[in-house]
Structures are given as C-alpha cells and as structure tokens.
Design a protein around this motif. Structure first.
Motif: not given
Ligand code: ACO
Length: 432
Positions: A301-306, A308-310, A358-360, A363-365
């Motif tokens: 489970f991940r918090l969707m909408g949370f 962002h790569r950038v 800590e991980r920055g 909420p994303n768009v």
């Molecule tokens: N919930 C919980 N933990 C998270 C989340 C999240 N939504 N996103 C990242 N993390 C954690 C990861 O587990 C990782 O933890 P660690 O360092 O302990 O291993 C750390 O934060 C970094 O995450 P990465 O996956 O390496 O970051 P990446 O840049 O590859 O991923 C992404 C970015 C894909 C957007 C990710 O944050 C995610 O899956 N978010 C949820 C899906 C989402 O909202 N996507 C929309 C993006 S906006 C768009 O595309 C328009």
C-alpha cells in the motif's frame, strides 16, 4: 564548446577524462557524456533516469525543491489565474503567448478538426461495453494513424503542425465517444461553436433528445485542470512519445504510446487510484491505520496522490487544485463532501509525519483532481482520460520540438549487461 568542465578519474581506463558541462537557462548544469563511450569505452548507469537529461527542451521548467513549474517561462500560478487551455496549448507549441488574431485563428483551426471519421466511430462497436476507456483510447488514438498515414511527411513542418492540430482537436471527441460507449448512449457530435471544454462537456453529458447547456463553473474548472495537466517536461508519457517519435513513427502512434504510459497508476492513473484509496479508507478513524500501512515496507500500500519523482516539496499544481476543489464543492453546495474532508484530514496527518517529511512526500497534482472530477459527474474510469486530453498539448509540443532539433537522433539507450557470459549450447539429453 562549454567553459565548464567535469573530470572523471577512471580506474578501468586508467586516465582522467575531461567532460564538458552544459548550462541551461536556469536549473542544474548537465555533464555532456555523448563522447564518453566513443572516447573512453564507458557507459553511464542511471535506471529510471534519476540523473539524466535526455534532451534539451525550451518548453517547461520545474524546480522540484522549490515547488516551481513554468511553461515557456510563465509561472503556472499566473497561467492558471489568467489563461485558458487553448491559449496555453498555443504557448506550449509555439513558445510565445498568442495575440488576439493568433489565438482566434488557432482556436478556429482546432475547433474545425474535432470530427472523427465515421469508420473510426465504428471501432467502438468492437469493444465490450465495460472496456476501460483508457484501453479504448490507446487503440482508437493509435488507429488515427491508419486514416492519416499517407498525408504526413514528417520532414514537413506544416504537416507536423496539422497532425498536432488533429490530435488536440480529436482527443475530446474520442474520449467522449469512449464514455458514451461505456454508458450505452448515442455518441454526440462536436459543436464547434462551443469552447474546447464546453464542447467536450456537451459530448460527454449531452443527449440527442434534449438541449444541453454548458455549466460555466464546470467549464472553467475543467479548463483549469487541463491547464495544470498540459505539460510536465520529460515525464514517463512524454519521454515515451519522444522515444517512439525519435524513430520517425507516425505522430498518432506516438501519442497512443503516451496514452499507454500515462495509464499506469504510478503516473496518470493516480487520480483514479486516489479515490479508490479514499473509499477504501472509508472514514477518518482509519487514517492512522493506513498511514502505518503506507510506511510499512512489507505492505504494498502507498498513499496514492502523494510523492513525486521531481517535487520534493508541495506540487504547485496541487495547491491550485485544492483551492478549485473547495470552490467547486462550495458552488455545488457540497462543501461538506466527505471525500474532500477525508482527503484533507489524511493530508494533514501525513504532513505531520516524519516518514513523509524526511522523504519529501507531499500531495501531487492528482491528490485532489479526482474529487473535482467526481463532483462534476465525471466517472473515475475517465479521470486518466481527462489527463490524456490535457497532456496531448504537451506531447505534441515535445514531439514537434524534437523533430525540429538538429541534434535529434533515434533514442537508443545502452545497458549494463549482467547476464551469463558466453557459454556453449547444451544438448537436451545433457540438461538437468
Ligand atoms: N506512499 C508511501 N511511501 C512512498 C510514497 C507513497 N505514495 N511514494 C514514495 N514513497 C517512499 C518510497 O517507499 C521510498 O521510501 P524508501 O526511501 O524508504 O525506500 C521513498 O518514498 C522514495 O520513493 P521512490 O519510489 O523511490 O520515489 P520515485 O521518485 O521513484 O516515485 C512516485 C515517485 C512513483 C510518484 C511515488 O511517489 C508514488 O508511487 N506515489 C504514489 C502514486 C502517485 O501519486 N503517482 C502520481 C505522480 S504525479 C503524476 O504522474 C502526474
């Protein structure tokens, strides 16, 4: 030639390699490694392109640490407050804001390419009624290639421009037709006297048996969401469009590749996933449990909408969308909308949690956009389709920019091979 240099002390080639460092207008410098393999026999290794600039681009600038997004230099906040989606599309494609005549000509051209071939409409009959609209989009947008293949000379700028107009104009028509197919209603033809978004709403919600009046609030809210989703530099779907386009492929096939890439839940599918997540959480008493699940590495489970790569700060688009979301809900006399309330509480909770800070992870768009779309009567399965319509402006702009760039070559990444070294074929009877 750049004055700035970077040096790589290389054990394997026993020399110090000098590399040019390129500077953009703003943002980090980039080490030019184009000669690294030819000169030193080295590749770079960067899975997911975390540190790689795949091209030079003058379209969109993002500073993820500061939460900055600009299209052609203009801050997204100003464009959201003052511009319209078609004006922004012009800006992305041509680099400058249009004057009145230019905007009117552009709008007129787009609004006169909205029809799709009747044969293409019949494609929908081949899909099951519960087909996901993004699945239909991938197929039907790609199929436009079959209708326009012979009329496109990729070397001709006017032909490329016409393909871009066709794509921008026909995406809402195809999207609305996919929706009508899902709900079993007759397709509504485009009305070119309406605005771009007004026409889309008419094709979505209009019925042949009655007049349809476009709601100005819905029109403005969707136009704004389209502006915010229009471009985001070299994201996965735009990079897909560029990579496919780099081989000289038909532009409709390139945009279909963008649609396919956007569909993933880690990218454009996130706004659909956010609503599913909020519904799964159910009510505020469950928030702590789901925050713990999001932090648990053994739980998918991940918090969707949370996150962002950038952006490692608040996504500037999310701030604007949260405001619009409130306005829409207030005007719809739905300001106590339980999903918005839950989303707001979840955001507050996450933004006070060390794990997310800590991980920055902000909420994303997509965190609030789904709530707006739902309030406007747009079903979840169409959320990513809405994103695809808007992002078409960015995709075609990047495709045109790439083909104009004299440095552009077919995209062909290399790899770090980690498989077996050479070995001899083993006859079947000798295998274990
Ligand atoms: N919930 C919980 N933990 C998270 C989340 C999240 N939504 N996103 C990242 N993390 C954690 C990861 O587990 C990782 O933890 P660690 O360092 O302990 O291993 C750390 O934060 C970094 O995450 P990465 O996956 O390496 O970051 P990446 O840049 O590859 O991923 C992404 C970015 C894909 C957007 C990710 O944050 C995610 O899956 N978010 C949820 C899906 C989402 O909202 N996507 C929309 C993006 S906006 C768009 O595309 C328009």
């Amino acid at each position: 030639m750049s004055d700035k240099k970077a040096y790589l002390d290389c054990d394997s080639c026993e020399e110090r390699i000098e590399l040019d460092v390129l500077s953009g207008t703003v943002g980090p410098d980039a080490v030019d490694i184009t000669q690294l393999y030819g000169g030193a026999g080295l590749f770079t290794y960067d899975p997911g392109f975390l540190s790689t600039a795949s091209c030079g681009s003058a379209i969109t600038y993002i500073d993820g640490d500061e939460g900055i997004l600009r299209y052609r230099g203009y801050p997204i906040e100003q464009l959201a407050a003052k511009s319209s989606f078609l004006e922004v599309s012009y800006l992305l494609m041509y680099g400058e804001l249009p004057n009145e005549d230019q905007l009117s000509t552009f709008t007129n051209k787009i609004m006169h390419h909205t029809m799709i071939n009747e044969a293409l409409l019949r494609f929908f009959e081949g899909f099951h009624c519960d087909a996901h609209p993004m699945a239909m989009m991938v197929g039907v947008v790609g199929s436009l290639s079959a209708f326009y293949h012979d009329s496109i000379d990729m070397q001709d700028e006017a032909h490329r421009e016409l393909a871009a107009y066709r794509l921008l104009a026909k995406m809402p028509t195809i999207a609305a037709a996919a929706y009508k197919h899902n709900v079993g209603e007759r397709v509504m033809y485009p009305r070119n006297n309406l605005s771009y978004v007004g026409n889309f709403l008419q094709m979505m919600f209009g019925l042949p048996c009655e007049d349809y009046a476009v709601d100005p609030l819905a029109e403005r809210a969707v136009d704004l969401l389209f502006i915010l989703h229009a471009d985001h530099e070299q994201n996965a779907s735009t990079s897909s469009v560029r990579l496919v386009g780099s081989s000289g492929a038909n532009p409709f096939a390139c945009i279909a590749a963008g649609v396919a890439s956007l569909w993933g839940p880690a990218h454009g599918g996130a706004n659909e996933a956010v609503l599913k997540m909020l519904e799964e959480i159910g009510d505020a008493s469950q928030i702590d449990k789901y925050i713990d699940k999001a932090k648990d590495k053994d739980d998918p489970f991940r918090l969707m909408g949370f996150g962002h790569r950038v952006y490692k700060n608040y996504d500037p688009r999310a701030k604007i969308i949260r405001e619009v979301c409130l306005q829409v809900l207030e005007k719809l006399a739905d300001s106590n909308n339980p999903l918005f309330e839950l989303a707001h509480r979840l955001e507050e909770r996450a933004l006070h949690d060390e794990y997310f800070l800590e991980r920055g992870l902000y909420p994303n768009v997509d965190y609030y956009s789904g709530i707006i779309y739902r309030a406007l009567g747009i079903p979840e399965s169409m959320f990513t389709v809405m994103f695809a319509i808007a992002r078409t402006a960015g995709w075609v702009s990047h495709w045109m920019e790439m083909l104009k760039d004299p440095k552009h070559r077919i995209g062909r990444p290399r790899q770090l091979y980690v498989g077996a070294d050479q070995r001899d074929y083993v006859p079947m009877e000798e295998r274990t």
